[in-house]
Enzyme design. Structure first.
Site: not given
Ligand code: DON
Length: 573
Positions: A383, A425, A476
């Protein structure tokens, strides 16, 4: 006279502050600015080349949306760990009149997906299938998102101008940073396992800082998108390459899935906190709902007096986080599939009742906290973040993702872009933890065409009708508590905006029942005191990578790039 003097003072201040911005000139010749001030517009992103692409668009008369499109496309090239055209995300856009809209370009489950997709015949989870396989890929939304915002809000109305910098970066290559080299080396075996053909991310020797990464296939894909528009990705040669790559490896995305993909305009989650208006992302992201729930639960308490990182403060935030993440696990999912009681979840009386069993002296074990109860509405559910403001005061807050670092590690053969592993997710089995340790239930179970629940929290904060902050982060499940802490640092602790972003962070999420804290943030004594209150503490590396823009007292804006990465602010002067 007085007005002119104030204006002059603001100008001098802005020049001074810009000049004393903290700049790191790295060995590659990238000037990474960790903070910079301007009233003419700025871009904060995870990579200096992408921030530069964005400010060049602003300088050519583009608005924040034009810059955002160019930055998103540039990040797909220079930040392949998370920047993408093969993933998805969310955008919060507040225009110069203060009107806010949000766009959901989140990935979707393919139509052949089902709730047991990642389970064996005994009903057990097949290790790695939802994260590192062709079945892990959700139908990508980024390209549709880009064209959707271009058509509605672009000022330049010239897509070629916005995509050309990315094409050039992909075709000519760019020097990779030390962090990128480490990440590529770390992922080498997964890249090799999942791609039985040559890909630009794997070579015979280890990567090192300064090596040039060229992505010829990706340059051609971007060129085709430039020539043919949205339909190239969803119906054209690129779509065919994607489906071929997936279907030859037991994946299930079809041409029809791609053709049917559509981003969705959604009403922002909006609420107030101590006189500030918070505008954030609605489901299928849990970000906005949880952020506002937590702020509302904190509002009755005097955080400033408690003190930053005091025992009472950490305890209170943890207890608030515990309650919100418990609600997340039960109530949140894709509103097209589940009824989400958003109104009730944000109701002040409900939130007060959630804190009724708060004990200021003792942690309450997570097993004694479950999601709150409420009547459901009657029939009728790696992300990266980009923050941009332009000279007219239009603000864009976009968080976008492939999920894991380099997503699924699958590069579409011949097309050169990396595919997400967003399917993880979903709650792949009731009670099973995903890669962020998040537990899910029915509301986030897999269904064909459903969007998986996210934690992404792109946010805009307004004060007195003006933009006060543009903020967001990767991380995340820690995204929401990261954004929460930056806002509380600014609003309650009255921190300098730079410090508000760089200050140490901690995170808890109901289950597992522990507080994660960045290495070295808390003294041994503080840790012991928290343990005595009943908290389990675990140290870890960085939490979040924030890109923020905050309004200064003089009306200029300061951009802050998180010191935790290669993130960079570029301003228009
Ligand atoms: O949409 C979400 O919450 C996750 N797929 C985000 C993943 C994320 O932030 C990875 N980064 N460190």
């Amino acid at each position: 006279m007085r007005f002119k003097f104030t204006l002059l003072l603001a100008l001098i201040l802005s020049v001074l502050l810009t000049d004393c911005s903290s700049t790191i000139s790295d060995k590659l010749g990238y000037n990474i600015h960790k903070k910079a001030v301007s009233s003419m517009g700025m871009v904060v992103s995870a990579h200096p080349l992408a921030s530069e692409v964005g400010t060049n668009i602003l300088k050519q008369g583009g608005n924040a949306i034009d810059a955002a499109i160019a930055v998103q496309l540039a990040l797909a090239v220079v930040y392949p760990a998370a920047g993408n055209i093969g993933g998805g995300g969310f955008m919060v856009f507040t225009d110069q009149k203060g009107q806010t809209v949000t766009l959901d370009f989140r990935e979707k489950a393919p139509s052949a997906a089902n709730r047991d997709l990642y389970l064996d015949s005994k009903g057990d989870v097949i290790e790695g299938l939802s994260t590192s396989s062709h079945l892990a890929v959700g139908v990508p939304g980024t390209v549709d998102g880009i064209f959707t915002i271009f058509e509605k809000y672009s000022k330049l109305k010239n897509f070629d101008l916005l995509i050309k910098p990315a094409i050039e970066l992909a075709a000519n290559g760019y020097k990779i940073t030390a962090e990128e080299a480490n990440d590529l080396n770390y992922s080498e075996s997964e890249f090799k396992r999942l791609n039985k053909y040559a890909i630009p991310f794997v070579r015979s020797t280890a990567w090192k800082q300064g090596d040039v990464l060229k992505q010829t296939d990706l340059a051609e894909t971007l060129q085709r998108i430039m020539n043919n528009g949205r339909s190239e990705f969803y119906e054209g040669k690129t779509a065919e390459m994607l489906v071929k790559c997936i279907s030859e490896n037991k994946g299930i995305i079809t041409l029809d899935d791609l053709k049917k993909y559509k981003s969705v305009w959604r009403k922002p989650i909006a609420g107030h906190y101590r006189g500030y208006t918070i505008l954030s992302m609605a489901p299928p992201s849990s970000g906005g709902v949880l952020l506002l729930q937590m702020l509302k639960m904190l509002e009755p308490y005097d955080l400033k007096t408690m003190g930053f990182q005091s025992k009472q403060y950490i305890h209170l935030l943890t207890e608030v986080q515990r309650r919100s993440y418990a609600d997340r696990s039960v109530y949140l999912g894709d509103p097209a599939f589940v009824k989400i009681p958003v109104h009730q979840l944000l109701d002040s009386m409900y939130l007060l009742s959630r804190m009724r069993n708060f004990n200021p002296l003792r942690a309450i074990p997570s097993k004694l906290i479950s999601a709150g109860t409420m009547p459901l509405p009657h029939e009728s559910e790696e992300t990266t973040h980009i923050s941009i403001i332009d000279k007219d005061g239009n603000a864009v807050s976009i968080t976008t993702t492939l999920n894991s670092s380099y997503g699924s590690n699958i590069v579409v053969n011949g097309a050169g872009f990396i595919l997400n592993n967003e399917m993880d997710d979903f709650s792949i089995k009731p009670g099973n933890l995903n890669q962020y340790g998040l537990i899910g239930a029915e509301a986030n179970a897999i269904q064909p065409g459903k969007r998986m629940l996210s934690s992404m929290t792109p946010t805009v904060v307004m004060k007195d009708g003006k933009i006060f902050a543009v903020v967001g982060s990767p991380g995340g499940s820690t995204i929401i508590t990261t954004v929460l802490q930056v806002l509380v640092n600014l609003i309650d602790h009255k921190m300098d905006p730079y410090d508000a972003v760089q200050a140490g962070r901690f995170h808890s999420q109901w289950l597992p029942d522990k507080i994660y804290v960045e290495n070295g943030l808390w003294s041994k004594q503080l840790t012991r005191q928290l343990e005595e209150m009943g908290h389990a503490i675990e140290s870890r590396t960085d939490i979040g990578r924030v890109e923020a823009i905050v309004r200064n007292m003089d009306g200029t804006y300061i951009g802050i790039a998180d010191k935790r990465g290669d993130d960079d602010v570029e301003v228009v002067k």
